[in-house]
Structure formats: C-alpha cells, structure tokens
Design a protein around this motif. Structure first.
Motif, PDB file in Angstrom:
ATOM      1  N   PRO A 141       0.863  -1.386   0.055  1.00 46.42           N
ATOM      2  CA  PRO A 141       0.000  -0.067   0.034  1.00 46.42           C
ATOM      3  C   PRO A 141       0.643   1.385   0.016  1.00 46.42           C
ATOM      4  O   PRO A 141       0.205   2.374  -0.231  1.00 46.42           O
ATOM      5  N   ASN A 144       0.512   2.637  -3.383  1.00 47.24           N
ATOM      6  CA  ASN A 144      -1.087   2.571  -4.010  1.00 47.24           C
ATOM      7  C   ASN A 144      -1.125   4.083  -4.696  1.00 47.24           C
ATOM      8  O   ASN A 144      -1.590   3.671  -5.994  1.00 47.24           O
ATOM      9  N   LEU A 147       0.142   3.574  -8.288  1.00 43.27           N
ATOM     10  CA  LEU A 147      -0.544   2.817  -9.179  1.00 43.27           C
ATOM     11  C   LEU A 147      -1.849   3.137  -9.770  1.00 43.27           C
ATOM     12  O   LEU A 147      -2.549   2.473 -10.523  1.00 43.27           O
ATOM     13  N   ASP A 148      -2.164   4.311  -9.183  1.00 42.57           N
ATOM     14  CA  ASP A 148      -3.609   4.727  -9.638  1.00 42.57           C
ATOM     15  C   ASP A 148      -3.448   6.020 -10.536  1.00 42.57           C
ATOM     16  O   ASP A 148      -2.023   6.386 -10.955  1.00 42.57           O
ATOM     17  N   ASN A 185      -5.195  -7.706  -1.666  1.00 38.23           N
ATOM     18  CA  ASN A 185      -6.082  -6.936  -1.252  1.00 38.23           C
ATOM     19  C   ASN A 185      -6.823  -6.243  -2.394  1.00 38.23           C
ATOM     20  O   ASN A 185      -6.100  -6.038  -3.575  1.00 38.23           O
ATOM     21  N   ALA A 187      -8.171  -3.438  -3.144  1.00 36.82           N
ATOM     22  CA  ALA A 187      -7.677  -1.912  -3.632  1.00 36.82           C
ATOM     23  C   ALA A 187      -6.587  -2.377  -4.344  1.00 36.82           C
ATOM     24  O   ALA A 187      -6.317  -1.241  -5.438  1.00 36.82           O
ATOM     25  N   LEU A 188      -5.557  -3.088  -4.017  1.00 37.52           N
ATOM     26  CA  LEU A 188      -4.359  -3.191  -4.851  1.00 37.52           C
ATOM     27  C   LEU A 188      -4.835  -4.237  -6.252  1.00 37.52           C
ATOM     28  O   LEU A 188      -4.255  -3.611  -7.227  1.00 37.52           O
ATOM     29  N   ARG A 191      -6.112  -1.808  -9.205  1.00 36.14           N
ATOM     30  CA  ARG A 191      -5.282  -0.992  -9.942  1.00 36.14           C
ATOM     31  C   ARG A 191      -4.695  -1.591 -11.308  1.00 36.14           C
ATOM     32  O   ARG A 191      -3.744  -1.024 -11.589  1.00 36.14           O
TER      33      ARG A 191
END
Length: 292
Positions: A141, A144, A147-148, A185, A187-188, A191
């Motif tokens: 994270p 993160n 990656l976005d 997870n 969220a990851l 992406r």
C-alpha cells in the motif's frame, strides 16, 4: 494517467498489419524479445493496456514465462525496466531507496540512493514487481498512489513529492496458492488489468527448447514436449502441483540431457525439487516410460 503513450514506429506498423493481415511478422518481432505466448492475443492485450497507461498483472503458474513476458514487453516498447523481487522481507527501503553516508570534499553528508520504484518513476521506464503476493500486506500500500491515476508518491525518506513521467508503466506478476503468498487486497488488485499466462505447449514449446537450450536432437526434444504435456495435464487433474510442470525446470532438464541421460536430467531438474513422494514417483515413472 498516461493516455497518449507513443509506441515505437515498428511496433505500430506491425500491430496494424496484425489487425489487417496475418500475425507472422508480429510473431517474428516477439520472438526477438524472447517470449512467444500461446495465444498472440495475450500480447496484443498487454500492449494495448500498457499503451493506455494501465498497470498489468501477469497471473499464472510458476515457470510459465511471466518474467520473460515482461522482458519481451520491455523490448517491444524499447523501454528499460527496473525490477522489484517481493518477499516477506520487502520493506520501504527495498521499494523506494535508502539513506547512506557519503563524503564530498572530505565533508560527511547524508545522501539518498533511489530504489527501483523511484528510479522507474523519474526515468519514465517500466517497473516490474515480481511475485507481488509474496510481500507483506502492509508493504505494498506504500505505492498505491503510484499505481492509480495520481502516479505520485511522497518519499518518506526525503519528503520529496515524486510524480512519474508519462512513459512510466507497471507490470506485476503473481503465483497464486503457493506457500508464503497472501491474497492481494482488492484495493491493490483493482489497480491492475489482469493477463492470464498459461503454460507454453506443443509446437511453441518445441521452438522454445530449440532456441533456448543446447538440446538439438529432434527425437529427444519431441519426448520432452510430450513429457511437458503430460505433466501439465496431471496438474490440471490435480495429480501434481504446478511446480512439477515448470517450463523453466523443463528447459534445465533439456540442457542437462546433452551431457547426462534424460531420466537423470529430469531427476535433477524436476523430481528432486518436489517434496511429496507421490509426485516424485509419478514423474519418475512417466520419465521411465518416455525415455526407456
């Protein structure tokens, strides 16, 4: 988010030819990069995602060629690639860099040595994250924001805000279900665009053995291709773990068989890596049948 990535001219023309005519020229160019996928659409889809600035996640069994796939993409895009090899010991310094003491005109100073993430962002190159699900859940994270759509990170060691150049791209690879891995997870995972990388089989595998090993005897090569097909089928049937059908291990066995008998080469390269006696005996029997 990078939406106007400029592909190399030779790649653009060959992609257009692939759409309008045949894949021969495209396959020839890909082979120069080192990896020819079982289905050329895998590569087309990966190229399309990267050209739009999207991260891709290469998902498949060990030894299926995910790292070679990433290297081929780097070659096709004419982009250098910084790499991160994930493990339970991966930390912020491994990703971002670290501080160290240096000397300038005999004066002691603290300098920051950038890690692969910072290097790839600042140079606008590819970043390859291998075995991404081997890292501790709290580590990844950290990137993160890289990656976005932001493509930005605040370096915790220098407080510098780093924004990636437009040509920066991220490729990650994952082996699911292995000891030491953890589920990504959501969220990851969200992406990434996911590309399933299957085993290489049949004529493609034969070409790979001929071009990447010292084995030249066609009869023996055909037997190794048959062995690989049987191992892969046994994996699909639940009789063997994915490790047993590793293409990387098979290529090692092909190389060794130039100097020692194929059955011993298979023993050293494939069988002795496995923990379960049942799996070891299965492969030994298969090798004895094929290479009697």
């Amino acid at each position: 988010m990078n939406n106007d990535y400029q592909l190399p001219e030779n790649l653009v023309s060959i992609l257009n030819e692939k759409k309008s005519k045949s894949p021969e020229k495209f396959t020839e160019l890909v082979r120069e990069g080192g990896y020819v996928p079982p289905h050329i659409d895998l590569l087309i889809d990966a190229i399309s995602a990267l050209s739009m600035g999207k991260n891709i996640l290469l998902k498949g069994p060990t030894g299926a060629g995910k790292t070679k796939f990433a290297e081929t993409l780097s070659y096709l895009f004419q982009q250098p690639m910084f790499s991160v090899n994930c493990s339970v010991d991966l930390d912020a310094e491994s990703l971002l860099g670290f501080k160290t003491l240096t000397y300038e005109e005999e004066k002691q100073m603290i300098d920051f040595i950038p890690g692969p993430v910072i290097n790839a962002m600042k140079h606008g190159t590819f970043l390859y994250i291998d075995e991404v699900n081997m890292a501790k859940p709290e580590t990844l994270p950290l990137i993160n924001g890289v990656l976005d759509y932001r493509r930005t990170i605040t370096n915790p060691f220098t407080n510098e805000i780093v924004t990636a150049k437009d040509s920066f791209n991220v490729i990650a690879a994952i082996n699911e279900g292995y000891i030491g891995t953890v589920p990504l997870n959501e969220a990851l995972k969200n992406r990434f665009v996911v590309i399933e990388v299957p085993y290489i089989e049949g004529e493609l595998l034969k070409n790979l053995i001929q071009s990447n090993t010292k084995l030249k005897d066609e009869t023996t090569i055909d037997l190794f291709v048959k062995l690989s097909g049987d191992l892969i089928e046994a994996v699909y049937q639940g009789k063997l773990s994915e490790d047993a059908a590793s293409i990387r291990a098979l290529l090692d066995a092909c190389d060794l068989s130039n100097l020692i008998p194929p059955r011993r080469a298979i023993q050293r390269s494939i069988v002795d890596k496995l923990d379960e006696d049942r799996e070891r005996e299965f492969i030994k029997n298969l090798a004895e049948t094929l290479f009697s």
